[in-house]
Design a protein around this motif. Structure first.
Motif, mmCIF file in Angstrom:
data_model
loop_
_atom_site.group_PDB
_atom_site.id
_atom_site.type_symbol
_atom_site.label_atom_id
_atom_site.label_comp_id
_atom_site.label_asym_id
_atom_site.label_seq_id
_atom_site.Cartn_x
_atom_site.Cartn_y
_atom_site.Cartn_z
ATOM 1 N N GLY A 370 0.787 -1.228 0.000
ATOM 2 C CA GLY A 370 0.000 0.000 0.000
ATOM 3 C C GLY A 370 0.817 1.274 0.000
ATOM 4 N N GLU A 371 2.155 1.150 -0.167
ATOM 5 C CA GLU A 371 2.987 2.352 -0.189
ATOM 6 C C GLU A 371 2.832 3.088 -1.519
ATOM 7 N N ILE A 372 2.715 4.419 -1.443
ATOM 8 C CA ILE A 372 2.596 5.244 -2.643
ATOM 9 C C ILE A 372 3.977 5.379 -3.281
ATOM 10 N N GLN A 373 4.047 5.127 -4.594
ATOM 11 C CA GLN A 373 5.296 5.264 -5.338
ATOM 12 C C GLN A 373 5.047 6.148 -6.554
ATOM 13 N N VAL A 374 5.982 7.047 -6.832
ATOM 14 C CA VAL A 374 5.789 8.074 -7.864
ATOM 15 C C VAL A 374 6.977 8.077 -8.821
ATOM 16 N N LYS A 375 6.673 8.306 -10.104
ATOM 17 C CA LYS A 375 7.727 8.402 -11.120
ATOM 18 C C LYS A 375 7.414 9.560 -12.058
ATOM 19 N N SER A 376 8.446 10.338 -12.393
ATOM 20 C CA SER A 376 8.303 11.426 -13.367
ATOM 21 C C SER A 376 9.700 11.869 -13.793
ATOM 22 N N ASP A 377 9.757 12.813 -14.732
ATOM 23 C CA ASP A 377 11.043 13.370 -15.149
ATOM 24 C C ASP A 377 11.532 14.452 -14.188
ATOM 25 N N ALA A 378 10.782 14.689 -13.101
ATOM 26 C CA ALA A 378 11.194 15.695 -12.117
ATOM 27 C C ALA A 378 11.749 15.063 -10.842
ATOM 28 N N LEU A 379 11.969 13.744 -10.858
ATOM 29 C CA LEU A 379 12.514 13.102 -9.658
ATOM 30 C C LEU A 379 13.940 13.579 -9.396
ATOM 31 N N MET A 380 14.333 13.530 -8.131
ATOM 32 C CA MET A 380 15.676 13.960 -7.753
ATOM 33 C C MET A 380 16.742 13.094 -8.440
ATOM 34 N N VAL A 381 17.944 13.675 -8.541
ATOM 35 C CA VAL A 381 19.101 12.922 -9.019
ATOM 36 C C VAL A 381 19.495 11.906 -7.951
ATOM 37 N N GLY A 382 19.359 12.300 -6.689
ATOM 38 C CA GLY A 382 19.711 11.442 -5.565
ATOM 39 C C GLY A 382 20.010 12.295 -4.350
ATOM 40 N N TYR A 383 20.419 11.656 -3.263
ATOM 41 C CA TYR A 383 20.844 12.361 -2.061
ATOM 42 C C TYR A 383 22.345 12.649 -2.161
ATOM 43 N N TYR A 384 22.721 13.875 -1.885
ATOM 44 C CA TYR A 384 24.117 14.299 -2.024
ATOM 45 C C TYR A 384 25.014 13.485 -1.090
ATOM 46 N N LYS A 385 26.002 12.815 -1.694
ATOM 47 C CA LYS A 385 26.989 12.001 -0.960
ATOM 48 C C LYS A 385 26.339 10.883 -0.130
ATOM 49 N N GLU A 386 25.169 10.421 -0.543
ATOM 50 C CA GLU A 386 24.468 9.365 0.200
ATOM 51 C C GLU A 386 23.945 8.317 -0.794
ATOM 52 N N GLN A 387 24.852 7.589 -1.447
ATOM 53 C CA GLN A 387 24.442 6.654 -2.479
ATOM 54 C C GLN A 387 23.585 5.522 -1.928
ATOM 55 N N ALA A 388 23.928 5.027 -0.738
ATOM 56 C CA ALA A 388 23.165 3.913 -0.156
ATOM 57 C C ALA A 388 21.725 4.326 0.120
ATOM 58 N N LYS A 389 21.543 5.532 0.656
ATOM 59 C CA LYS A 389 20.184 6.021 0.936
ATOM 60 C C LYS A 389 19.434 6.301 -0.373
ATOM 61 N N THR A 390 20.156 6.746 -1.386
ATOM 62 C CA THR A 390 19.543 6.961 -2.701
ATOM 63 C C THR A 390 19.034 5.633 -3.262
ATOM 64 N N ASP A 391 19.877 4.614 -3.235
ATOM 65 C CA ASP A 391 19.488 3.296 -3.749
ATOM 66 C C ASP A 391 18.273 2.756 -2.991
ATOM 67 N N GLU A 392 18.215 3.049 -1.704
ATOM 68 C CA GLU A 392 17.143 2.526 -0.850
ATOM 69 C C GLU A 392 15.788 3.124 -1.195
ATOM 70 N N VAL A 393 15.764 4.394 -1.640
ATOM 71 C CA VAL A 393 14.493 5.083 -1.858
ATOM 72 C C VAL A 393 13.935 4.871 -3.266
ATOM 73 N N PHE A 394 14.772 4.375 -4.205
ATOM 74 C CA PHE A 394 14.313 4.112 -5.577
ATOM 75 C C PHE A 394 13.997 2.625 -5.751
ATOM 76 N N THR A 395 12.915 2.346 -6.505
ATOM 77 C CA THR A 395 12.646 0.963 -6.889
ATOM 78 C C THR A 395 13.528 0.615 -8.080
ATOM 79 N N GLU A 396 13.586 -0.641 -8.431
ATOM 80 C CA GLU A 396 14.420 -1.072 -9.561
ATOM 81 C C GLU A 396 13.977 -0.451 -10.878
ATOM 82 N N ASP A 397 12.670 -0.156 -10.992
ATOM 83 C CA ASP A 397 12.182 0.440 -12.247
ATOM 84 C C ASP A 397 12.004 1.955 -12.148
ATOM 85 N N GLY A 398 12.688 2.590 -11.164
ATOM 86 C CA GLY A 398 12.787 4.048 -11.174
ATOM 87 C C GLY A 398 11.706 4.830 -10.478
ATOM 88 N N PHE A 399 10.879 4.199 -9.656
ATOM 89 C CA PHE A 399 9.877 4.923 -8.871
ATOM 90 C C PHE A 399 10.488 5.339 -7.532
#
Length: 555
Positions: A370-399
């Protein structure tokens, strides 16, 4: 509507169209200082040139520490013109938090504008970065904004913006933990600018009142960027004390407020009228229209064609209450990570209790949990200097995983039912989602803030901060009001959700004491960290209403 490639393109369009249009209005000592588009551009281009002359290069990070003011806009415009990356800081941060973000973001310069007490924050600014203060607001620093813009910069050729370049690193307000630096490209802001205005039907040359933190994505996009794209005029409050007067004088066409602000407005109205009297007056055909208009004028919303709320849940009962006064509040939903290109209600298709349908360009779905997941061309590049946290917040297909739980109705309107991290399990082993219970409790205007908790006990309890209205009541009347609300809410809840009691807090939850974020959301983890050791003793007591002081040796 015109479409643009960058926020600078949008600003340049309106600058060329009418350079003398008053763009920014800054109150100082109860007088508005006005800046035309040309004035704002001239100061911004001079500041961009000054930053380059200090040795900064395109792509360097420039921080902004200031409350909302004309120079916030001009500074951000300068950062864009110089091809730098802006790092906006919440103006309420303490010196340690300021230092942490400036160091982490690798900012090469900071522009310091309007603040309540910079002397308490100044030592948080590292000495090895360029520091620019605005004397208009009493800030004395290494460099003066007013002096720098007087230098001859006629030979300066601004590098400007490229859609693929980084435009900002926005640090989150830290509702659930330490702030993270959200990186957005120019194209994200541009997509929002080009999408928001036609979708939400924002008029050209609109009037705005900017007071929510510009370091928060909603105000940054909804007021600053939108004013660049549709040629608006932006006014600011001088202080908290003059807020109501300034808002009433500006009469904005487009107005954004978080739920707590709407609650405060309601409290002020109910100080003048009892609910019963208000219901009677507004039900009368002619007199009712006059009363509604007077209330709208008193709030400064008599010209408001668009009123929005977001950032936290809002009770349907409060939306309905305003609707009866002729103020139609639209709810939107988004986050820093998706640049708020997510869900909005719009004029003509507003559904109370929902945050609307997906915006053009945004795709949304619910995970199996039931978690809301969003995808668009306005999504962030990622968290600055936080690659692990960036990977954690994105799904494999980019949501983007929002962390919010929601459900869609058959017409595609989204309702948010809670946050995954806010859920807790009582001793009975059942999960409780507190946000919907808190919304039901918040219908009572004697309640300012509420946090439903229950880790380590058999049934949930409500931690309650009284409102001004509640505190003004006789003790017995206040207690009767809370008990009545508990008796009304509990029958609507599942057995494991029923509230055993309410605990009245001894102090307000504020930004200053760290129990609210700068965007006025309750910091649940901090509230729980302070009070959790008391849950069992509170729960074991016989009373249904407990005053925190009584547990701490108070009366």
């Amino acid at each position: 509507m015109n479409t643009f490639q960058t926020p600078l393109d949008a600003f340049q369009y309106w600058l060329t169209k009418d350079p003398n249009f008053i763009f920014l209005r800054q109150p100082i000592n109860r007088e508005f200082i006005e800046y035309s588009r040309q004035d704002a551009y001239n100061q911004a281009i001079a500041m961009a040139a000054s930053l380059h002359s200090m040795g900064l290069k395109r792509g360097d990070h420039v921080a902004l520490l200031s409350k909302n003011c004309a120079h916030w806009f001009m500074a951000d415009l300068a950062i864009m013109l110089g091809g730098f990356v802006s790092v906006p800081l919440y103006p309420t941060l303490d010196k340690d938090s300021i230092n942490e973000i400036l160091v982490h973001s690798e900012s090469k310069a900071v522009i310091v504008g309007k603040l309540d007490d910079y002397s308490r924050q100044k030592t948080g600014v590292p000495e090895d970065i360029q520091r620019i203060g605005v004397k208009l607001y009493g800030v004395e620093e290494q460099h003066s904004w007013e002096t720098l813009i007087k230098d001859d910069h006629s030979s300066f050729d601004p590098p400007g913006l490229n859609p693929d370049h980084l435009i900002t690193i926005m640090y989150t307000s830290g509702t659930t933990g330490n702030p993270k630096g959200v990186m957005h490209k120019v194209s994200s802001f541009n997509l929002m600018g080009n999408t928001t205005i036609p979708t939400l039907k924002i008029p050209e040359n609109c009037t705005y009142f900017s007071y929510l933190p510009l370091s928060h994505i909603a105000e940054r996009i909804g007021i600053e960027i939108v004013s660049f794209y549709c040629g608006g005029r932006v006014s600011f409050p001088e202080s908290l004390e003059t807020f109501a007067e300034d808002l009433a004088s500006v009469k904005p066409i487009f107005f954004i407020a978080v739920p707590r602000i709407w609650q405060k407005f309601q409290e002020k109205i109910l100080e003048k009228f009892t609910q019963k009297k208000l219901d009677t007056l507004t039900s009368l055909p002619i007199l009712g229209a006059i009363v509604k208009k007077k209330i709208q004028q008193k709030l400064g919303l008599n010209n408001a064609k668009l009123c929005y709320t977001g950032a936290a849940p809002i009770a349907v009962s409060l939306l309905e209450w305003y609707d009866k006064l002729g103020i139609n509040i639209l709810q939107g939903y988004g986050m820093t990570e998706d640049c708020i290109l997510s869900h909005f209600n719009i004029i003509g298709s507003n559904r109370f209790g929902s945050v609307g349908r997906p915006m053009p360009g945004a795709t949304a779905r619910l995970s199996p949990e039931g978690e809301i997941q969003v995808k668009s061309d306005a999504l962030m590049v990622g968290y600055y200097k936080e690659q692990a946290k960036t990977d954690e917040v994105f799904t494999e297909d980019g949501f983007i995983k929002t962390g919010d739980i929601g459900e869609y109705d058959h017409d595609g309107y989204l309702s948010i039912t809670g946050r995954i991290k806010d859920q807790f399990k009582t001793d009975k082993g059942k999960y409780v989602t507190p946000s919907q219970i808190e919304l039901k409790l918040s219908k009572n205007t004697d309640i300012e803030q509420v946090c439903v908790v229950g880790m380590g006990i058999a049934q949930p309890i409500a931690l309650i901060v009284p409102s001004e209205t509640g505190e003004a009541k006789e003790k017995q009347a206040f207690e009767d009001s809370l008990l009545q609300t508990l008796d009304e809410v509990n029958p609507t809840l599942a057995s494991h959700e029923k509230l055993a009691k309410a605990v009245i807090m001894k102090e307000q939850w504020t930004v200053d004491n760290g129990l609210m974020t700068p965007s006025l959301k309750v910091r649940r983890p901090r509230v729980e960290a302070i009070h959790q050791e008391m849950y069992k003793s509170w729960f074991d007591r016989e009373e249904r209403l407990i005053y925190e002081e009584k547990n701490n040796g108070g009366d």
